[in-house]
Write a protein that holds these residues in place. Structure first.
Motif, PDB file in Angstrom:
ATOM      1  N   ASP A  27      61.072  90.723  68.991  1.00 41.03           N
ATOM      2  CA  ASP A  27      62.225  90.775  68.087  1.00 41.03           C
ATOM      3  C   ASP A  27      63.445  90.232  68.823  1.00 41.03           C
ATOM      4  O   ASP A  27      63.569  90.407  70.012  1.00 41.03           O
ATOM      5  CB  ASP A  27      62.492  92.226  67.653  1.00 41.03           C
TER       6      ASP A  27
ATOM      7  N   CYS B 184      52.777  89.042  65.269  1.00 43.57           N
ATOM      8  CA  CYS B 184      53.566  88.855  66.484  1.00 43.57           C
ATOM      9  C   CYS B 184      53.142  87.529  67.097  1.00 43.57           C
ATOM     10  O   CYS B 184      51.960  87.315  67.377  1.00 43.57           O
ATOM     11  CB  CYS B 184      53.294  90.021  67.439  1.00 43.57           C
TER      12      CYS B 184
ATOM     13  N   TRP C 103      55.509  93.795  69.867  1.00 40.68           N
ATOM     14  CA  TRP C 103      56.438  93.359  68.829  1.00 40.68           C
ATOM     15  C   TRP C 103      57.560  92.545  69.466  1.00 40.68           C
ATOM     16  O   TRP C 103      58.275  93.044  70.326  1.00 40.68           O
ATOM     17  CB  TRP C 103      57.020  94.540  68.060  1.00 40.68           C
TER      18      TRP C 103
END
Ligand code: ZN
Ligand code: ZN
Length: 244
Positions: A244, A106, A242
């Protein structure tokens, strides 16, 4: 429950719905002043995971250089009872180290969560420490919150194949508590608690783009979300990030 039962793929969620405002340390907010006691050390990043190539701070060698975290989000239980407050706490404080970090696949700011009992704070810190350099893309603007409760449906990536094409509302990509992960460039992924092995759940998602159009003006990944996963057994177990 039948796999086709839509309710199995619906979760309650709360859009934080930020909008420009002038919140105090006694309010829930994004980017406003934190309720921080004068006698407690401010959250500090030791810099060991800093990426020395931080593009927003050309020439600055920040690898291994310690930096104060920045107060990013503050959420009181009276406004957000949906959060998993441990007994004796009534405010969640989210801090970002606003530099690039290389964190287990990450790439982005580091995050600290502080669960606090607001009644125990008697005297406030006089001035919040400010990092000498920051990536502007991780630095929030000051926002009040006007939460919107809604039902969030699983992203098609998270649904079994026979439900992928079902005509369901899209997973919200706004800044939210609970709900489902709005997979975009990656996913679906499952994360296990590093302490006890329990499946982690997305507790908070910070978004580049808000459904309202009132963006916080931070950016995670390529205009994505910074998703924070916690352990359902104990929020003090290590969190997982995370982007995204
Ligand atoms: Zn850092
Ligand atoms: Zn755990």
């Amino acid at each position: 429950m039948s796999i086709k039962d839509k309710s199995g793929w619906a979760r309650p969620a709360v859009l934080l719905n930020p909008l420009a405002g002038d919140p105090t340390d006694a309010d829930s907010h994004i980017g406003g002043p934190m309720l921080w006691p004068i006698d407690e050390p401010w959250p500090w990043c030791d810099g060991t995971r800093h990426d020395p190539q931080s593009p927003g701070v050309p020439g600055a060698d920040i690898a291994g250089i310690g930096m104060p975290f920045v107060g990013a989000v503050q959420l009181y239980r009276r406004d957000f009872p949906e959060l998993p407050f441990p007994a004796g706490t009534d405010v969640l404080q989210v801090f970002l180290c606003t530099l690039h970090h290389d964190l287990d696949d990450c790439y982005g700011p580091d995050v600290r969560l502080v669960w606090r009992d607001s009644a125990s704070v008697v005297e406030l810190i006089e001035e919040e420490p400010e990092p000498p350099v920051q990536e502007e893309i991780y630095t929030p603007t000051v926002n009040a919150l006007e939460p919107i409760r809604f039902t969030d449906y699983a992203h098609s990536f998270d649904r079994p194949e026979e439900l992928r094409d079902a005509d369901w509302p899209e997973t919200s990509s706004g800044t939210k508590i609970g709900g489902w992960t709005c997979w975009w460039q990656t996913g679906p992924m499952d994360f296990e608690c590093r302490e006890c092995g329990t499946a982690q759940r997305q507790m908070l998602s910070l978004a580049t783009h808000e459904p309202s159009g009132d963006h916080v003006e931070w950016e995670f990944g390529r205009e994505g979300n910074l998703n924070i996963f916690t352990c359902p057994k104990d929020v003090h177990h290590p969190i997982r990030l995370w982007i995204d």
